[in-house]
Design a protein around this motif. Structure first.
Motif, PDB file in Angstrom:
ATOM      1  N   ASN A 128      -3.788   8.839   6.405  1.00 15.94           N
ATOM      2  CA  ASN A 128      -3.998   7.643   5.596  1.00 15.94           C
ATOM      3  C   ASN A 128      -2.948   6.362   5.215  1.00 15.94           C
ATOM      4  N   VAL A 129      -1.612   6.601   6.307  1.00 20.97           N
ATOM      5  CA  VAL A 129      -0.655   5.105   5.769  1.00 20.97           C
ATOM      6  C   VAL A 129       0.175   5.191   7.009  1.00 20.97           C
ATOM      7  N   ALA A 130      -0.181   3.415   6.697  1.00 22.60           N
ATOM      8  CA  ALA A 130       0.622   2.639   7.872  1.00 22.60           C
ATOM      9  C   ALA A 130       2.779   4.152   8.116  1.00 22.60           C
ATOM     10  N   PRO A 131       2.028   3.665   9.490  1.00 24.00           N
ATOM     11  CA  PRO A 131       3.695   4.185  10.142  1.00 24.00           C
ATOM     12  C   PRO A 131       4.540   3.638   9.080  1.00 24.00           C
ATOM     13  N   GLU A 132       4.973   2.036   9.370  1.00 22.13           N
ATOM     14  CA  GLU A 132       5.901   1.484   8.689  1.00 22.13           C
ATOM     15  C   GLU A 132       6.106   1.719   7.062  1.00 22.13           C
ATOM     16  N   THR A 133       4.825   1.752   6.681  1.00 19.88           N
ATOM     17  CA  THR A 133       4.982   2.302   4.806  1.00 19.88           C
ATOM     18  C   THR A 133       5.280   3.130   4.667  1.00 19.88           C
ATOM     19  N   ARG A 134       4.896   4.283   5.827  1.00 23.13           N
ATOM     20  CA  ARG A 134       5.591   5.945   5.299  1.00 23.13           C
ATOM     21  C   ARG A 134       7.262   5.909   5.515  1.00 23.13           C
ATOM     22  N   ASP A 169       8.328   5.305  -9.993  1.00 19.14           N
ATOM     23  CA  ASP A 169       9.957   4.415 -10.341  1.00 19.14           C
ATOM     24  C   ASP A 169      10.096   4.920  -8.539  1.00 19.14           C
ATOM     25  N   LEU A 170       9.090   6.071  -7.576  1.00 15.13           N
ATOM     26  CA  LEU A 170       9.223   6.063  -6.438  1.00 15.13           C
ATOM     27  C   LEU A 170       8.230   4.732  -5.766  1.00 15.13           C
ATOM     28  N   ALA A 171       6.853   4.378  -6.629  1.00 16.79           N
ATOM     29  CA  ALA A 171       6.098   3.988  -6.183  1.00 16.79           C
ATOM     30  C   ALA A 171       6.773   2.177  -5.991  1.00 16.79           C
ATOM     31  N   ARG A 172       7.683   1.867  -7.582  1.00 15.66           N
ATOM     32  CA  ARG A 172       7.993  -0.040  -7.460  1.00 15.66           C
ATOM     33  C   ARG A 172       9.010  -0.163  -6.664  1.00 15.66           C
ATOM     34  N   ALA A 173       9.946   1.103  -6.412  1.00 17.35           N
ATOM     35  CA  ALA A 173      11.477   1.197  -5.701  1.00 17.35           C
ATOM     36  C   ALA A 173      10.962   0.600  -4.056  1.00 17.35           C
ATOM     37  N   ALA A 174       9.097   1.353  -3.130  1.00 15.92           N
ATOM     38  CA  ALA A 174       9.430   1.356  -1.759  1.00 15.92           C
ATOM     39  C   ALA A 174       8.090   0.469  -1.998  1.00 15.92           C
ATOM     40  N   ASN A 175       7.811  -1.059  -3.591  1.00 17.41           N
ATOM     41  CA  ASN A 175       7.011  -1.114  -3.259  1.00 17.41           C
ATOM     42  C   ASN A 175       5.512  -1.274  -2.622  1.00 17.41           C
ATOM     43  N   VAL A 176       5.452  -0.334  -2.945  1.00 15.87           N
ATOM     44  CA  VAL A 176       3.639   0.576  -3.270  1.00 15.87           C
ATOM     45  C   VAL A 176       3.083   0.624  -4.010  1.00 15.87           C
ATOM     46  N   ARG A 219       0.156  10.127  -1.743  1.00 13.72           N
ATOM     47  CA  ARG A 219       0.181  10.163   0.306  1.00 13.72           C
ATOM     48  C   ARG A 219       1.205  10.621   0.490  1.00 13.72           C
ATOM     49  N   VAL A 220       1.872   9.470   0.776  1.00 17.98           N
ATOM     50  CA  VAL A 220       3.345   9.521   1.498  1.00 17.98           C
ATOM     51  C   VAL A 220       3.792  11.436   1.265  1.00 17.98           C
ATOM     52  N   LEU A 221       4.036  12.029   0.421  1.00 16.91           N
ATOM     53  CA  LEU A 221       4.603  13.135  -0.599  1.00 16.91           C
ATOM     54  C   LEU A 221       3.652  13.603   0.239  1.00 16.91           C
ATOM     55  N   ASN A 222       2.675  14.090  -0.003  1.00 14.67           N
ATOM     56  CA  ASN A 222       1.785  14.974   0.801  1.00 14.67           C
ATOM     57  C   ASN A 222       0.848  15.011   1.967  1.00 14.67           C
ATOM     58  N   GLY A 223       1.801  14.000   2.693  1.00 14.54           N
ATOM     59  CA  GLY A 223       1.682  13.964   4.026  1.00 14.54           C
ATOM     60  C   GLY A 223       0.482  13.193   4.721  1.00 14.54           C
TER      61      GLY A 223
END
Lengths: 360, 360
Positions: free
Chosen positions: B39-45, B18-25, B32-36
């Motif tokens: 290697n994630v683009a700042p805007e994506t994060r 659900d999270l991935a879909r809502a954030a379009n990733v 990756r974001v959840l675990n800090g």
DNA sequence: CTGAAAGCGCTTACAG
DNA sequence: CTGAAAGCGCTTACAG
């Protein structure tokens, strides 16, 4: 060196597949035995049971939780587990829950609203099946809003939060304090002071109501009321209470506050050369290790601590089994235990109160 | 009625999908974001982070545990959490561990070997990442065998179990008791009695050693030693200690036992009309709420309770980060806090000891 | 009474 | 910097 791959894999805990293979059944059957399902042949069951012991199998809690959406964990939010009363609650709660295979995770707020928020958050993240709450404030909007959003069964201990569907275990502090005042009045006290825990929580509100009702009913004179904020729970607060009560000519003090505060009251009375119970009578609140160690032996109004946590644990069990049943509110009574800190007021004080009596 | 399926699905907690879909990733990026992960683009994060808040997403602990084989739970095995000292340990432990996102599950043994076995079993079943243990017996074969089989990092508090690779936080009770005896000897005491917790646990053994060493070193006379079994921790035991010590002419008692026992000692002394500290000096053990409430104010040898649990929690953190490092043993010192329960011995007693002194 | 298979919600190589 | 896919260890319809 020279070891087979098998012998080097020893570290890994056996899974249900290992169990199934070793017992020569399918995972399904192994699972059935594990969960005590009825439809398993006696010999098969016996064989699996024996294998469980032999290979020292235990089910992976995470996997089971993922499937069943139950963590078999209950959270207890509490101002401080090192506190005599909350510690007792936690202890009994854990013992009771363990019988149902449920574990207790604790989180402490440190008596602070922000700490409470954090503690609650950590418990939610832990995905507990239910929460037992000893909140520091059951009145603020924040409490209700936060609790409503949790989406898990809630049991409140001695708290009432409006608009939240929670099971509740209450203690009748109002009646408890009334019992104390009945006792003091029957000893001949005419001027009584009271200290209560802050009125942000139900025990404070109820104790205050009981104090006023008792004083009114017996036609006594109030020597004042002190309300103790959670952040000020400690001996120092007790010192201030003692000073104020002595200053206002109280011959008896009802301390509906944590025992450390009551200990502070006694401490300061002693420093002021006011004797207990000869000059002033003191009634404490709750009967724990702490109270039992104080001299003179404290007359107290006591919550039945074990009973409270047993009821809380049963409410959880029943709620988990029947998630949609209406919320339940249970109330337990407080008991007055008369010991050595209460006695008739000194003659001087009694004399003083006589004119007032006849004035009525 | 008339609701779309979506609106009726509200109850279900949002998953990472659900999270991935809502954030379009992808789930991967969300994770990756959840675990800090770096290697994630700042805007994506930022977008994912914002979405987490918006949909109130929180990771499913069971699923994470299943994947990582970490429960982010530590177990604390303890005789009783309602005990002043163990309660404090539990409280500080929980606070410290929470900073690392680790929860504390407690299990109580009720001071009994069988209860301990059960508690340990329930903690294992809970699949905790590590165990902190306040054992009731660190000598029996059973203790060692059981612990060895656990296969999880272990931290022992004030216990030493042979042949078990565990991190350990020790307190120097031997030195603590020595400090108490130095103090008493300097006050002029010549005949000293001692009570210690049972020698199945290290504090008992060390305290006993300290008692004997101190008496020997100062050339004092022993008024006897009492060893307190765990099952007998309580005021009654204190009564017996008081009687024995008074009977053997002790002018000072070192009580290296739980505070409730020491309270019992004072209680019985009072009943026997033996004044503290005028007739007999008493040294207590540990400085908790309980001790602070006792009158006369107790001279105590105190463990730094917060420090002990902080160290335990750090040992866990470091062990979880570096599972293969050699076991560590840390020792903290006890502090003598001189208050009102110790004073020079009465003149009569002092006189009695003079001849012995000159005899040496 | 028994078993094959799907799927719970994540993380983590692996590939690009 | 991003994503598709496998798989962690269970339980539970479903089929037989």
């Amino acid at each position: 060196v020279g070891e087979t791959p098998e012998t080097r894999t020893v570290q890994r805990d056996p899974t249900i597949l290992d169990l199934a293979r070793a017992a020569n059944v399918s995972k399904t059957t192994a699972s059935r035995v594990l969960n005590g399902a009825p439809n398993v042949a006696p010999e098969t069951r016996a064989r699996v049971l024996e294998t469980i012991k032999r290979i020292d199998y235990r089910v992976n809690a995470a996997a089971r939780s993922l499937r069943t959406t139950r963590s078999f964990l209950v959270g207890y939010l509490v101002p401080a587990v090192s506190n005599d009363v909350f510690g007792k609650f936690a202890e009994v709660l854990e013992e009771e829950l363990r019988r149902d295979g449920v574990g207790l995770v604790i989180a402490t707020s440190g008596w602070h609203p922000e700490g409470e928020r954090l503690a609650l958050e950590s418990l939610r993240a832990r995905q507990v099946d239910a929460l037992v709450l000893s909140l520091g404030d059951d009145r603020g909007r924040a409490a209700g809003d936060r609790l409503r959003g949790i989406g898990r069964p809630l049991v409140l201990i001695d708290r009432e939060v409006e608009g939240v569907a929670a099971d509740v275990v209450l203690t009748d502090e109002r009646n408890g304090v009334k019992q104390a005042i009945d006792h003091l009045a029957s000893l001949g006290h005419r001027t009584i002071g009271g200290a209560v825990i802050n009125t942000l929580v139900r025990p404070g509100r109820e104790a205050l109501a009981g104090l006023r009702a008792g004083i009114l009913e017996h036609g006594l004179e109030s020597a004042g009321e002190v309300v103790v904020p959670y952040q000020r729970v400690g001996r120092q607060m007790g010192h201030e209470i003692a000073e104020q009560m002595v200053g206002s000519g109280s011959s008896a003090i009802v301390c509906a506050v944590p025992t450390t505060v009551t200990a502070g009251v006694l401490e300061r009375l002693d420093e002021l050369a006011v004797r207990v119970p000869d000059d002033v009578s003191v009634v404490g609140f709750d009967d724990s290790d702490l109270a039992s160690v104080i001299r003179p032996r404290l007359t107290v109004i006591a919550r039945p601590l074990e009973q409270v946590s047993q009821r809380a644990s049963r409410l959880i069990t029943s709620r988990l089994g029947e998630p949609t049943r209406p919320p339940r509110v249970e109330t337990v009574r407080m008991n007055l235990l008369v010991r050595d800190s209460t006695a008739p007021p000194p003659v001087r004080a009694r004399r003083l109160s006589v004119p007032q009596r006849s004035t009525r």
